[in-house]
Motif scaffolding. Structure first.
Motif, mmCIF file in Angstrom:
data_model
loop_
_atom_site.group_PDB
_atom_site.id
_atom_site.type_symbol
_atom_site.label_atom_id
_atom_site.label_comp_id
_atom_site.label_asym_id
_atom_site.label_seq_id
_atom_site.Cartn_x
_atom_site.Cartn_y
_atom_site.Cartn_z
ATOM 1 N N LEU A 1 3.408 7.395 6.294
ATOM 2 C CA LEU A 1 2.588 8.070 7.314
ATOM 3 C C LEU A 1 1.107 8.015 6.941
ATOM 4 C CD1 LEU A 1 4.768 11.258 7.994
ATOM 5 C CD2 LEU A 1 4.582 9.238 9.435
ATOM 6 N N VAL A 2 0.797 8.254 5.662
ATOM 7 C CA VAL A 2 -0.599 8.215 5.210
ATOM 8 C C VAL A 2 -1.164 6.809 5.407
ATOM 9 C CG1 VAL A 2 -2.132 8.412 3.192
ATOM 10 C CG2 VAL A 2 -0.350 10.112 3.567
ATOM 11 N N PHE B 1 -3.433 7.045 15.427
ATOM 12 C CA PHE B 1 -2.272 7.732 14.850
ATOM 13 C C PHE B 1 -2.430 9.222 15.137
ATOM 14 C CE2 PHE B 1 1.590 7.495 12.673
ATOM 15 C CZ PHE B 1 1.688 8.484 11.701
ATOM 16 N N ALA C 1 -1.816 6.174 9.045
ATOM 17 C CA ALA C 1 -3.011 6.919 9.461
ATOM 18 C C ALA C 1 -4.275 6.214 8.995
ATOM 19 C CB ALA C 1 -2.973 8.349 8.916
ATOM 20 N N ALA C 2 -4.267 5.737 7.751
ATOM 21 C CA ALA C 2 -5.455 5.075 7.196
ATOM 22 C C ALA C 2 -5.764 3.790 7.965
ATOM 23 C CB ALA C 2 -5.257 4.766 5.711
ATOM 24 N N HIS C 3 -4.727 3.109 8.441
ATOM 25 C CA HIS C 3 -4.946 1.854 9.156
ATOM 26 C C HIS C 3 -5.225 2.051 10.634
ATOM 27 C CE1 HIS C 3 -4.042 -1.415 6.224
ATOM 28 N NE2 HIS C 3 -3.633 -0.351 5.556
ATOM 29 N N GLU D 1 0.830 -1.206 0.000
ATOM 30 C CA GLU D 1 0.000 0.000 0.000
ATOM 31 C C GLU D 1 0.865 1.258 0.000
ATOM 32 O OE1 GLU D 1 -3.236 0.045 2.837
ATOM 33 O OE2 GLU D 1 -3.320 2.235 2.752
ATOM 34 N N HIS E 1 2.341 10.621 15.251
ATOM 35 C CA HIS E 1 2.722 11.127 13.927
ATOM 36 C C HIS E 1 4.072 11.824 14.011
ATOM 37 C CE1 HIS E 1 1.356 14.088 10.436
ATOM 38 N NE2 HIS E 1 2.597 13.726 10.291
ATOM 39 N N ALA E 2 4.238 12.708 14.997
ATOM 40 C CA ALA E 2 5.502 13.441 15.153
ATOM 41 C C ALA E 2 6.656 12.471 15.375
ATOM 42 C CB ALA E 2 5.403 14.433 16.309
ATOM 43 N N HIS F 1 6.363 9.977 3.521
ATOM 44 C CA HIS F 1 5.043 10.615 3.606
ATOM 45 C C HIS F 1 3.948 9.581 3.361
ATOM 46 C CE1 HIS F 1 1.723 13.407 3.013
ATOM 47 N NE2 HIS F 1 1.515 12.872 1.838
ATOM 48 N N CYS F 2 4.132 8.741 2.352
ATOM 49 C CA CYS F 2 3.114 7.735 2.045
ATOM 50 C C CYS F 2 3.034 6.650 3.113
ATOM 51 C CB CYS F 2 3.353 7.139 0.651
ATOM 52 S SG CYS F 2 3.026 8.365 -0.642
ATOM 53 N N ASP G 1 7.381 10.496 12.158
ATOM 54 C CA ASP G 1 7.988 11.349 11.125
ATOM 55 C C ASP G 1 9.476 11.546 11.437
ATOM 56 O OD1 ASP G 1 7.582 14.759 9.887
ATOM 57 O OD2 ASP G 1 8.005 12.920 8.801
ATOM 58 N N ARG H 1 0.710 3.918 -3.023
ATOM 59 C CA ARG H 1 0.364 5.322 -2.767
ATOM 60 C C ARG H 1 1.457 6.230 -3.321
ATOM 61 N NH1 ARG H 1 -3.936 6.293 0.428
ATOM 62 N NH2 ARG H 1 -4.700 4.601 1.747
#
Lengths: 141, 147
Positions: free
Chosen positions: A106-107, A117, A110-112, A27, A122-123, A103-104, A126, A31
């Motif tokens: 992280l996305v 998240f 977040a989606a999962h 995934e 997140h911080a 970045h992808c 990252d 992405r």
């Protein structure tokens, strides 16, 4: 700079991703290649259609490497030495692409993970991924 | 002039339709201030923004998040002329607010991640790509009047 709490949080998150490494990895890659088509240039030798076994196996390698490293973040320079050499001398992926994949990732997380998240996770994540990418690029020149 | 495919337009408008500005605006701005703490430099008059807890509870931050997302709606409604739609806002951010335009990209990334956490698997790679293309145009328009 990662605090002790952040390192534990990062390790915990990646530990949960290990059993689904192929799904998550595929995934992330999909992405990245959909949002940033220039990144597809590194995958001309693979079948990168959604669901392809190549995407899953390649994605799994990436997720497992990130997960493994997260278990002992202080030893990142040692753990990643072989991957540093691989990326610098064989793969030679332009390091500007690392932040696109980060970045992808992280996305995807977040989606999962949804609300779990949160900004603190997140911080931390990252920061970890940025450090990982920087170490990976260390032997380039 | 940006070329939007039929699919991209559809994805962007549908995604916007799922956004509750009053919820997502605050979430996105708070996340930006926490994940990229140097962005706090622009919020000196907002009271306490010195910790994640303070940022999460700060009412001025929440209100400003709503203001920012309401501004984004103008781009959704004028997708074929975002550059001119944002000309004045760009001047404002450059001349009056003195915001480094790279911050627009940071906030955009945080917004994307908030959307992913809210929409889950429904935020597919294709939708993400269309949404990020839209944000790239927005960010570019906001930075255009900087000299």
């Amino acid at each position: 700079m990662l605090t002790k709490h952040e390192k534990e949080l990062i390790a915990k998150i990646w530990d949960k991703m290990i059993p689904v490494a192929s799904d998550i990895g595929a995934e992330c890659l999909l992405r990245m290649m959909t949002t940033f088509p220039g990144t597809k240039t590194y995958f001309a030798h693979l079948d990168i259609r959604p669901g392809s076994p190549h995407l899953r196996s390649h994605g799994k390698k990436i997720v497992l490497a990130i997960a493994e490293c997260s278990k002992d973040i202080s030893s990142m320079m040692v753990t990643l030495a072989p991957l540093q050499t691989l990326h610098a001398y064989k793969l030679r992926i332009d390091p500007c692409n690392f932040k696109l994949l980060c970045h992808c990732i992280l996305v995807t997380l977040a989606a999962h993970m949804g609300d779990e998240f949160d900004p603190v996770a997140h911080a931390a994540m990252d920061k970890y991924l940025s450090a990982f990418a920087a170490v990976l690029a260390e032997k380039y020149r | 002039m940006v070329d939007w495919t039929f699919e991209e337009r559809k994805h962007i408008i549908e995604t916007w339709g799922k956004i509750n500005v009053k919820v997502v605006g605050p979430l996105a701005l708070r996340r930006c201030l926490i994940v990229y703490p140097w962005t706090q430099r622009y919020f000196g008059t907002f009271g306490d923004v010195n910790s994640a807890a303070a940022i999460m509870g700060n009412k001025k931050v929440a209100k400003h998040g709503i203001t920012v997302l309401n501004g984004l709606e103008r781009a959704v409604q004028n997708m074929d002329d975002i550059k001119n739609t944002y000309a004045e806002l760009s001047v404002l951010h450059s001349e009056k607010l003195h915001v480094d335009p790279d911050n627009f990209r940071l906030l955009g990334d945080c917004l994307t991640i908030v959307l992913a956490s809210q929409m889950g698997r429904a935020f597919t790679p294709d939708i993400q790509a269309a949404w990020q293309k839209f944000l790239t145009v927005v960010v570019s328009a906001l930075g255009r009047q900087y000299h």
